[in-house]
Scaffold this motif. Structure first.
Motif, PDB file in Angstrom:
ATOM      1  N   ALA B 331     -11.018   0.426   3.136  1.00 50.80           N
ATOM      2  CA  ALA B 331     -10.242  -0.466   3.986  1.00 50.80           C
ATOM      3  C   ALA B 331      -9.575  -1.523   3.117  1.00 50.80           C
ATOM      4  N   CYS B 332      -8.487  -1.107   2.422  1.00 49.51           N
ATOM      5  CA  CYS B 332      -7.749  -2.073   1.606  1.00 49.51           C
ATOM      6  C   CYS B 332      -6.270  -1.780   1.768  1.00 49.51           C
ATOM      7  N   LEU B 333      -5.494  -2.827   2.022  1.00 51.04           N
ATOM      8  CA  LEU B 333      -4.063  -2.640   2.265  1.00 51.04           C
ATOM      9  C   LEU B 333      -3.365  -2.048   1.046  1.00 51.04           C
ATOM     10  N   ALA B 334      -3.901  -2.320  -0.140  1.00 52.22           N
ATOM     11  CA  ALA B 334      -3.267  -1.815  -1.354  1.00 52.22           C
ATOM     12  C   ALA B 334      -3.292  -0.295  -1.426  1.00 52.22           C
ATOM     13  N   ASN B 335      -4.175   0.318  -0.628  1.00 56.69           N
ATOM     14  CA  ASN B 335      -4.264   1.770  -0.638  1.00 56.69           C
ATOM     15  C   ASN B 335      -3.583   2.404   0.566  1.00 56.69           C
ATOM     16  N   ILE B 336      -3.141   1.607   1.514  1.00 62.11           N
ATOM     17  CA  ILE B 336      -2.589   2.159   2.747  1.00 62.11           C
ATOM     18  C   ILE B 336      -1.071   2.188   2.639  1.00 62.11           C
ATOM     19  N   PRO B 337      -0.470   3.362   2.638  1.00 64.27           N
ATOM     20  CA  PRO B 337       0.982   3.450   2.498  1.00 64.27           C
ATOM     21  C   PRO B 337       1.680   2.725   3.646  1.00 64.27           C
ATOM     22  N   GLY B 338       2.719   2.005   3.310  1.00 72.09           N
ATOM     23  CA  GLY B 338       3.504   1.322   4.326  1.00 72.09           C
ATOM     24  C   GLY B 338       2.851   0.073   4.870  1.00 72.09           C
ATOM     25  N   SER B 339       1.815  -0.442   4.194  1.00 72.93           N
ATOM     26  CA  SER B 339       1.116  -1.604   4.733  1.00 72.93           C
ATOM     27  C   SER B 339       1.852  -2.898   4.415  1.00 72.93           C
ATOM     28  N   GLY B 340       2.792  -2.858   3.446  1.00 72.93           N
ATOM     29  CA  GLY B 340       3.480  -4.076   3.051  1.00 72.93           C
ATOM     30  C   GLY B 340       2.921  -4.666   1.777  1.00 72.93           C
ATOM     31  N   HIS B 341       1.781  -4.132   1.297  1.00 74.04           N
ATOM     32  CA  HIS B 341       1.206  -4.600   0.036  1.00 74.04           C
ATOM     33  C   HIS B 341       1.993  -3.975  -1.117  1.00 74.04           C
ATOM     34  N   SER B 342       2.254  -4.752  -2.161  1.00 72.51           N
ATOM     35  CA  SER B 342       3.118  -4.281  -3.244  1.00 72.51           C
ATOM     36  C   SER B 342       2.529  -3.081  -3.986  1.00 72.51           C
ATOM     37  N   ALA B 343       1.179  -2.971  -3.985  1.00 68.54           N
ATOM     38  CA  ALA B 343       0.566  -1.854  -4.691  1.00 68.54           C
ATOM     39  C   ALA B 343       0.562  -0.574  -3.860  1.00 68.54           C
ATOM     40  N   ALA B 344       0.800  -0.723  -2.555  1.00 67.84           N
ATOM     41  CA  ALA B 344       0.751   0.449  -1.693  1.00 67.84           C
ATOM     42  C   ALA B 344       2.032   1.248  -1.809  1.00 67.84           C
ATOM     43  N   SER B 345       1.869   2.554  -1.652  1.00 66.54           N
ATOM     44  CA  SER B 345       3.057   3.402  -1.745  1.00 66.54           C
ATOM     45  C   SER B 345       3.808   3.376  -0.418  1.00 66.54           C
ATOM     46  N   GLY B 346       5.095   3.756  -0.471  1.00 65.58           N
ATOM     47  CA  GLY B 346       5.877   3.971   0.749  1.00 65.58           C
ATOM     48  C   GLY B 346       6.401   2.713   1.383  1.00 65.58           C
ATOM     49  N   ASN B 347       6.442   1.583   0.664  1.00 63.44           N
ATOM     50  CA  ASN B 347       7.094   0.419   1.260  1.00 63.44           C
ATOM     51  C   ASN B 347       8.257  -0.078   0.393  1.00 63.44           C
ATOM     52  N   GLY B 348       8.619   0.730  -0.574  1.00 62.63           N
ATOM     53  CA  GLY B 348       9.856   0.460  -1.292  1.00 62.63           C
ATOM     54  C   GLY B 348       9.734  -0.553  -2.408  1.00 62.63           C
ATOM     55  N   VAL B 349       8.627  -1.295  -2.470  1.00 61.32           N
ATOM     56  CA  VAL B 349       8.508  -2.317  -3.509  1.00 61.32           C
ATOM     57  C   VAL B 349       7.903  -1.714  -4.776  1.00 61.32           C
ATOM     58  N   ALA B 350       6.711  -1.137  -4.578  1.00 56.87           N
ATOM     59  CA  ALA B 350       5.994  -0.630  -5.739  1.00 56.87           C
ATOM     60  C   ALA B 350       6.435   0.777  -6.118  1.00 56.87           C
ATOM     61  N   ALA B 351       6.930   1.512  -5.134  1.00 56.87           N
ATOM     62  CA  ALA B 351       7.307   2.897  -5.408  1.00 56.87           C
ATOM     63  C   ALA B 351       8.572   2.946  -6.235  1.00 56.87           C
TER      64      ALA B 351
END
Lengths: 294, 351
Positions: B331-351
C-alpha cells in the motif's frame, strides 16, 4: 500419534503441595498467629462448655454480695452490681458475644464475595449499577449504619445479626470487586475465555481460587470490628436484652460501678479486647502466610 | 511434502487446499478515548483500521510491525476475545457467528500468549490448566487428564515431573511449552502465536521455535506468527504481513518481501535488522521518530510524515493494497500507477 497410544499406561505423577496446604503450613509456623488461634479456640471451648466450666449460675443474684472485689471467696473475679458471679457471667457471655460477633462475617463474606465477584467479572454497566448501589451503604460510617439498622429493626439477637451482616456486605463486596477486576484482565482468564468455557465455570475454576485469599484475609480482619460493633449495640441496648450475659451489655450495666469497683467493671471490656485482638493477630498471620509469591 | 499434504487428510477440511483457512475482511476495532469533559466529542483510537488478509492452509503467516501497530489487537479479534466494530471473519469458508458458532470456532483456533507467566493460572496445576478447555467442552475428567499428560510429552516435558506442578515452579521456556500444550488440547487447525518466544532468551526461544515447527509438521497446523523479531519471522514464516498504525502496508511471500520490500516502511523496518556480516552494514538510516498518535492519524498515507519518499499527494490520498506481482501486495502510492506520485508509472512525470 502411535507414541501417544503407547504411553497410555499408568504414570507416577509428582505433585506439589497445593496453595492452601502450603499456606496453612506457613501459618502453623507463625507463633503469634498460633497463640491467637489458641486463645480463640479456648474462648470457643469456654462458650460451648459453659455449663460445665462455670462455677455458679450466671443469673443467680444476691443483693447482699454486690460488687465484691476480685479474689473474694466463691467469687474469683468478684461480683457484679446485682451480686452475680462475674466469672460465670463472663464464661456464659462468651456464647452470645461470639455468636453475634462472629456469625455476621461469614454470612457477609459469602454474600459480599458473590456480589463483588459477579460485578467485577461482568464489568461495564452491570458493575456500575451494582457498585454504586453498594457505595450508598458504604458511605455511612459502619457504627452509624449498624445503630440505624438495629434501631429500625428493633433489639434482639436476629436483628443484631442482620444489621451487622448488612454493614459488612458492602465492605467485602468492594474488596471482591477490585480484586476480581484485576484478575479478569490477566492472560489466563483470556485463555480460559478463548477455550470457549461458559462464564460461570471460568469464575468458579479460574477466578475464584485467585480472588478468595485476599477477600478471606479482609473478612477475618472484620471479625474484630464485628465483635466491637456487636458489643457496642448491646451497650446501647440495641442488641441482647438483660438479663442475658453478653460482654457489651455487661459493660453497660457495670458502667455505674466504674468508681466503686473499677477492676471488676472493666472485665467485660478486657474480654472484648482479648477476643478482638486475637482475631486481628490471626488475620495478620494469615495475610503474611498467603502473601508468599506462588 | 508431508507438510503441505497433511491438511488434505484432515477430515475437518471443507473447502479444499485452495480455500484460505481464515479470511479477514475489513476488520476494524476502535477503542473509545476517555475524556474528562463529558460534553467533548467522543474520540476513538483505531487500533485496527480496516485490514484484509488471508491465512492459507498449512502456512505460517508472519505478522510484523512496531509496538502499538495493532498486532496484538488483531490477534485478540481473531480469537474473538473482543467484539470487532466492523468486518467479517470466514473460517474455511464459513462466517463465524453465522454458519460456524463461536464455540465451535474456538475448538479450531487457539492462541499462545506472550507472557508465559500471566497466561497460566497460579492456582492450577499444569495438568489442570491443560485439561481445563477439553473439560469445558464436556470431556470426562480422567480422559482430559490423561490427554493432558500425553500433550506434555508431546511438547517435550516429562508428565511425571511436571503434571502436578504449579506454574511458579517452572522456567519461562517450560511455561511456554505448557501454553503450547494447552493451545493444542483442542487439536486446533490454526494456532495464533502472539510474541510466543519474545520473552524467552535466545537459546530457549530457539528450542521452542523448533518444537513449533515439529508440531506444525506432525499435526498439520497453520500458524499466525506475530513478532517484532524479524529474524524469527524469517525463520518461521512462508508469508509475511507488515502492519503500521492499524493498517496492512505490505503482504506477500516472506523471501520476496524480505529481499525486495516495496513499501518504504517495510524497507525501513528491514534495514533496522542487525546484520551478522560486518562488511554488509546497515546503509540506509533506520526510521526516526515515534509512530504518530493513533487518535489523530496523519491524513492520506499514514506513513507519510516519516517516509523518505513522501510527496504532496501522499498527505491527501490514502493508498490501498495494490498487487505488484502475484501474491505480493503493498500500500504505497509510489507503486500504484496513476496515483500522482512521481515514482509511480503512468502519470507522465516519472515515465
Amino acid at each position: 500419534m502411535t507414541a501417544i497410544a503407547l504411553a497410555a499406561p499408568k504414570r507416577i505423577i509428582l505433585r506439589s503441595p497445593g496453595y492452601w496446604k502450603s499456606t496453612f503450613q506457613r501459618l502453623a509456623r507463625d507463633k503469634v498467629a498460633m497463640t491467637a488461634l489458641g486463645v480463640i479456640a479456648a474462648l470457643f471451648l469456654c462458650a460451648i462448655f459453659a455449663p460445665l466450666i462455670a462455677p455458679a449460675d450466671p443469673n443467680a443474684a444476691s443483693m447482699i454480695r454486690r460488687l465484691r472485689p476480685i479474689g473474694t471467696p466463691n467469687y474469683p473475679l468478684g461480683s457484679d452490681e446485682l451480686g452475680r458471679d462475674m466469672l460465670s457471667r463472663l464464661i456464659y457471655g462468651a456464647r452470645l458475644s461470639l455468636i453475634i460477633g462472629v456469625t455476621p462475617v461469614p454470612i457477609a463474606f459469602v454474600i459480599g464475595s458473590a456480589i463483588g465477584i459477579l460485578a467485577g467479572y461482568a464489568g461495564g454497566l452491570f458493575n456500575t449499577i451494582i457498585m454504586r448501589t453498594v457505595d450508598v451503604f458504604y458511605a455511612f460510617p459502619s457504627v452509624l449504619l449498624a445503630v440505624a439498622l438495629s434501631g429500625a429493626l428493633g433489639s434482639g439477637l436476629t436483628n443484631t445479626l442482620v444489621s451487622l451482616t448488612v454493614v459488612f456486605i458492602p465492605q467485602i463486596a468492594r474488596i471482591a470487586e477490585s480484586v476480581t477486576t484485576q484478575v479478569r484482565q490477566l492472560d489466563y482468564v483470556e485463555a480460559a475465555r478463548a477455550s470457549g468455557a461458559p462464564a460461570y465455570r471460568i469464575i468458579l475454576e479460574q477466578v475464584l481460587g485467585n480472588v478468595l485469599a485476599p477477600i478471606f484475609v479482609f473478612a477475618t480482619s472484620l471479625i474484630s470490628v464485628s465483635m466491637i460493633l456487636a458489643s457496642g449495640l448491646s451497650f446501647l441496648g440495641l442488641g441482647v436484652r438483660p438479663p442475658d450475659a453478653e460482654w457489651g451489655l455487661m459493660l453497660n450495666t457495670l458502667r455505674t460501678a466504674i468508681y466503686a469497683n473499677p477492676l471488676v467493671a472493666i472485665l467485660p471490656g478486657v474480654m472484648i479486647f482479648i477476643t478482638s485482638i486475637s482475631f486481628n493477630l490471626l488475620s495478620d498471620g494469615l495475610r503474611s502466610a498467603m502473601d508468599v509469591k506462588s | 511434502m508431508t507438510e503441505t499434504l497433511s491438511f488434505l487428510i484432515d477430515e475437518r477440511d471443507r473447502g479444499g487446499p485452495a480455500q484460505p483457512l481464515l479470511s479477514v475482511k475489513g476488520l476494524v476495532k476502535r477503542f473509545p478515548v476517555k475524556s474528562i469533559n463529558p460534553f467533548a466529542k467522543k474520540r476513538h483510537v483505531s487500533a485496527v483500521d480496516g485490514i484484509d488478509f488471508e491465512v492459507l492452509k498449512g502456512e505460517t503467516l508472519g505478522v510484523v510491525g512496531e509496538s502499538g501497530c495493532g498486532k496484538s489487537t488483531t490477534a485478540r479479534l481473531l480469537m474473538k476475545l473482543m467484539p470487532q466494530d466492523e468486518g467479517e471473519l470466514l473460517f474455511d469458508g464459513e462466517e463465524i457467528g453465522v454458519a460456524l458458532s463461536v464455540k465451535e470456532y474456538r475448538r479450531n483456533v487457539q492462541m499462545v500468549f506472550q507472557d508465559s507467566y500471566a497466561s497460566l493460572n497460579p492456582r492450577l496445576t499444569i495438568e489442570q490448566a491443560i485439561s481445563f478447555g477439553p473439560r469445558m467442552h464436556g470431556e470426562a475428567d480422567g480422559k482430559a487428564l490423561s490427554d493432558a499428560h500425553d500433550l506434555l510429552e508431546r511438547v517435550g516435558l516429562d508428565p511425571g515431573r511436571f503434571a502436578g506442578r504449579y506454574p511458579h515452579e517452572l522456567s519461562g521456556g517450560q511455561r511456554q511449552r505448557i501454553n503450547i500444550a494447552r493451545a493444542l488440547a483442542f487439536k486446533p487447525r490454526l494456532v495464533i502465536l502472539d510474541e510466543a518466544v519474545s520473552a524467552l532468551d535466545k537459546s530457549v526461544g530457539a528450542q521452542v521455535l523448533n518444537l513449533l515447527l515439529d508440531l506444525k509438521r506432525d499435526l498439520g497446523l497453520t500458524y499466525i506468527f506475530i513478532s517484532h523479531d524479524l529474524n524469527v519471522v524469517q525463520f518461521m514464516a512462508q508469508r509475511v504481513m507488515v502492519m503500521y498504525l492499524g493498517k496492512v502496508v505490505e503482504i506477500g511471500d516472506c523471501r520476496e518481501v524480505f529481499a525486495h520490500p516495496k513499501h518504504p516502511y517495510s524497507s525501513a523496518l528491514l534495514s533496522s535488522m542487525p546484520r551478522v556480516d560486518p562488511r554488509n552494514r546497515t546503509q540506509r538510516p533506520p526510521l526516526s521518530g515515534d509512530p504518530p498518535n493513533p487518535i489523530d492519524p496523519p491524513s492520506g498515507c499514514r506513513f507519510h510524515p516519516r517516509c523518505f519518499k513522501a510527496e504532496g499527494v501522499c498527505s491527501t490520498t490514502s493508498p490501498e493494497l495494490f498487487a505488484l506481482d502475484g501474491d505480493h501486495r503493498a500500500a504505497c502510492l509510489a507503486n500504484i500507477p496513476g496515483s500522482g506520485h512521481s515514482a509511480a508509472s503512468g502519470n507522465g512525470v516519472a515515465a
